[in-house]
Design a protein around this motif. Sequence first.
Motif, PDB file in Angstrom:
ATOM      1  N   ILE A 178      54.911  96.265 -21.062  1.00  0.00           N
ATOM      2  CA  ILE A 178      54.164  95.764 -19.989  1.00  0.00           C
ATOM      3  C   ILE A 178      53.153  96.606 -19.080  1.00  0.00           C
ATOM      4  CG2 ILE A 178      54.435  94.281 -17.849  1.00  0.00           C
ATOM      5  CD1 ILE A 178      56.854  92.846 -19.022  1.00  0.00           C
ATOM      6  N   ALA A 179      53.860  97.747 -18.838  1.00  0.00           N
ATOM      7  CA  ALA A 179      53.065  98.631 -18.251  1.00  0.00           C
ATOM      8  C   ALA A 179      51.531  98.911 -19.359  1.00  0.00           C
ATOM      9  CB  ALA A 179      53.589 100.130 -18.297  1.00  0.00           C
ATOM     10  N   HIS A 180      51.957  99.048 -20.567  1.00  0.00           N
ATOM     11  CA  HIS A 180      50.773  99.304 -21.338  1.00  0.00           C
ATOM     12  C   HIS A 180      49.916  98.107 -21.256  1.00  0.00           C
ATOM     13  CE1 HIS A 180      48.974  99.985 -25.337  1.00  0.00           C
ATOM     14  NE2 HIS A 180      49.323  98.821 -25.609  1.00  0.00           N
ATOM     15  N   LEU A 181      50.201  96.904 -21.010  1.00  0.00           N
ATOM     16  CA  LEU A 181      49.357  95.771 -21.072  1.00  0.00           C
ATOM     17  C   LEU A 181      48.658  95.776 -19.631  1.00  0.00           C
ATOM     18  CD1 LEU A 181      51.756  92.884 -22.631  1.00  0.00           C
ATOM     19  CD2 LEU A 181      49.826  94.013 -23.513  1.00  0.00           C
ATOM     20  N   TYR A 182      49.245  95.936 -18.687  1.00  0.00           N
ATOM     21  CA  TYR A 182      48.647  96.104 -17.311  1.00  0.00           C
ATOM     22  C   TYR A 182      47.479  97.329 -17.422  1.00  0.00           C
ATOM     23  CZ  TYR A 182      51.130  92.493 -14.676  1.00  0.00           C
ATOM     24  OH  TYR A 182      51.252  91.345 -14.380  1.00  0.00           O
ATOM     25  N   GLU A 183      47.857  98.363 -18.028  1.00  0.00           N
ATOM     26  CA  GLU A 183      46.945  99.624 -18.187  1.00  0.00           C
ATOM     27  C   GLU A 183      45.549  98.908 -18.748  1.00  0.00           C
ATOM     28  OE1 GLU A 183      50.246 102.797 -18.217  1.00  0.00           O
ATOM     29  OE2 GLU A 183      48.941 102.618 -20.115  1.00  0.00           O
ATOM     30  N   GLN A 184      45.663  98.113 -19.922  1.00  0.00           N
ATOM     31  CA  GLN A 184      44.550  97.240 -20.404  1.00  0.00           C
ATOM     32  C   GLN A 184      43.871  96.344 -19.565  1.00  0.00           C
ATOM     33  OE1 GLN A 184      46.211  96.069 -24.232  1.00  0.00           O
ATOM     34  NE2 GLN A 184      45.869  98.204 -25.021  1.00  0.00           N
ATOM     35  N   GLY A 185      44.530  96.153 -18.386  1.00  0.00           N
ATOM     36  CA  GLY A 185      43.589  95.077 -17.501  1.00  0.00           C
ATOM     37  C   GLY A 185      44.185  93.654 -18.047  1.00  0.00           C
ATOM     38  N   LYS A 186      45.183  93.474 -18.840  1.00  0.00           N
ATOM     39  CA  LYS A 186      45.650  92.260 -18.969  1.00  0.00           C
ATOM     40  C   LYS A 186      46.530  91.417 -18.004  1.00  0.00           C
ATOM     41  CE  LYS A 186      45.112  92.729 -23.479  1.00  0.00           C
ATOM     42  NZ  LYS A 186      43.785  92.751 -24.017  1.00  0.00           N
TER      43      LYS A 186
ATOM     44  N   GLY B  26      62.290  89.499 -15.492  1.00  0.00           N
ATOM     45  CA  GLY B  26      61.007  89.336 -14.680  1.00  0.00           C
ATOM     46  C   GLY B  26      60.876  89.767 -13.262  1.00  0.00           C
ATOM     47  N   ALA B  27      61.843  89.146 -12.445  1.00  0.00           N
ATOM     48  CA  ALA B  27      62.004  89.543 -11.001  1.00  0.00           C
ATOM     49  C   ALA B  27      62.207  90.956 -10.753  1.00  0.00           C
ATOM     50  CB  ALA B  27      63.057  88.503 -10.414  1.00  0.00           C
ATOM     51  N   TYR B  28      62.765  91.374 -11.725  1.00  0.00           N
ATOM     52  CA  TYR B  28      63.110  93.036 -11.450  1.00  0.00           C
ATOM     53  C   TYR B  28      61.779  93.846 -11.740  1.00  0.00           C
ATOM     54  CZ  TYR B  28      64.626  97.743 -12.128  1.00  0.00           C
ATOM     55  OH  TYR B  28      64.528  99.026 -12.390  1.00  0.00           O
ATOM     56  N   LEU B  29      60.947  93.501 -12.958  1.00  0.00           N
ATOM     57  CA  LEU B  29      59.833  94.049 -13.156  1.00  0.00           C
ATOM     58  C   LEU B  29      58.650  93.798 -12.261  1.00  0.00           C
ATOM     59  CD1 LEU B  29      60.074  92.989 -16.903  1.00  0.00           C
ATOM     60  CD2 LEU B  29      60.098  95.337 -16.018  1.00  0.00           C
ATOM     61  N   ASN B  30      58.598  92.736 -11.584  1.00  0.00           N
ATOM     62  CA  ASN B  30      57.768  92.359 -10.432  1.00  0.00           C
ATOM     63  C   ASN B  30      58.018  93.095  -9.254  1.00  0.00           C
ATOM     64  OD1 ASN B  30      56.286  90.421 -11.850  1.00  0.00           O
ATOM     65  ND2 ASN B  30      57.056  88.492 -11.109  1.00  0.00           N
TER      66      ASN B  30
ATOM     67  N   GLN C 141      59.985  95.823  -9.120  1.00  0.00           N
ATOM     68  CA  GLN C 141      59.876  97.399  -9.370  1.00  0.00           C
ATOM     69  C   GLN C 141      58.415  97.950  -9.584  1.00  0.00           C
ATOM     70  OE1 GLN C 141      62.667  99.374  -9.171  1.00  0.00           O
ATOM     71  NE2 GLN C 141      61.870 101.099 -10.127  1.00  0.00           N
ATOM     72  N   TYR C 142      57.637  97.221 -10.090  1.00  0.00           N
ATOM     73  CA  TYR C 142      56.333  97.735 -10.530  1.00  0.00           C
ATOM     74  C   TYR C 142      55.115  97.022  -9.706  1.00  0.00           C
ATOM     75  CZ  TYR C 142      59.017  99.804 -14.122  1.00  0.00           C
ATOM     76  OH  TYR C 142      60.067 100.647 -14.999  1.00  0.00           O
ATOM     77  N   GLY C 143      55.566  96.133  -8.801  1.00  0.00           N
ATOM     78  CA  GLY C 143      54.564  95.476  -7.915  1.00  0.00           C
ATOM     79  C   GLY C 143      53.523  94.547  -8.876  1.00  0.00           C
TER      80      GLY C 143
END
Length: 305
Positions: free
Chosen positions: A122-130, A141-145, A147-149
């Motif tokens: 997911i970090a990789h996808l956000y880095e690509q602006g997705k 999902g709630a944890y990822l939201n 933990q990483y904003g």
Amino acid sequence: MTKRVVTLAHYYTQPEIQQMADKVGDSLELSLYAREAEADIIVFAGVRFMAETAKILNPQAEVILPDAGSTCSLVTQTDVAALKAWREEHADYVHVSYINSSAEHKALSDWIVTSRNVDDIIAHLYEQGKKVIFSPDRNMGAYLNYQYGYDMPLWSAVCEVHDKFNEAALNEALSAVTGKAHLIAHPESPLPVLKRADYVGSTSGMLNWVKQFKGSPEEVIFVATEDGILYNMSQARPDLDLRQAPIYAGCQCNSCPYMKMNTIEAVKRAQQGGGTHIDYLSTEQMDAARVPIERMLEFSQRYYA
Ligand code: 13P
Ligand code: SF4
């Protein structure tokens, strides 16, 4: 000619089943073993979505699930028609799905992840602006939201085992320890529990954390996941005080009923060719589901090689 039989077992199966297996692992490791296995028959002592993943990755092999009832609540709580509509509502998003999903669900996904690689993918996808939507595990999902904003829209299914961990029981257990206490947790657990954890990760991730633990043997380690892994942890580190995190005061019973359907008799029968054959997926379904799984495996091999 005798058939080559390979038996794979998840960490959540009973110790006796793990001893009968050629390979034991978490879902990512077992997917990789299944893909590479030179076998006529793969006996999958795990749950149905894992056996289906094995079949998708190694369609030449006969894949057998020892007990037809070995499902997963993340699968049974997800209505695929509703998921399809949700996916269509978010047409400009990348759909990332946890591997605990049916083959039809996977076919509606752009990426599959396991608890081992979900953070990095997911970090990789956000880095690509997705923009990303995540299914089916609401807690993960709630944890990822948190933990990483991120602000990923989430599907709402839970693991019926991990969802039972709760903060109040945990606080009570932690405060009853006079010395130092630690908590490690699987990301399928509820967010308030994960917020308290010293480490959040996959089954193998937690096992590695325990193996590398440098504290004193007096320190207590609470483990918030299915109880099967406690066997592997105590085999690896018999010197440590490892305890199952409580569900509610006095209860130590966090067992996955579906994993525990893999009895010795059922696994032996599967090794002889009996049990549920994963032969009901069409070539089209398997081809569609394989794309996001292979994307994950390729990513994992590149990043974790
Ligand atoms: P792992 O990916 O950690 O093996 O978890 C699978 C699972 O079903 C957890 O409940
Ligand atoms: Fe599914 Fe939970 Fe069992 Fe894992 S522990 S297989 S997520 S029901």
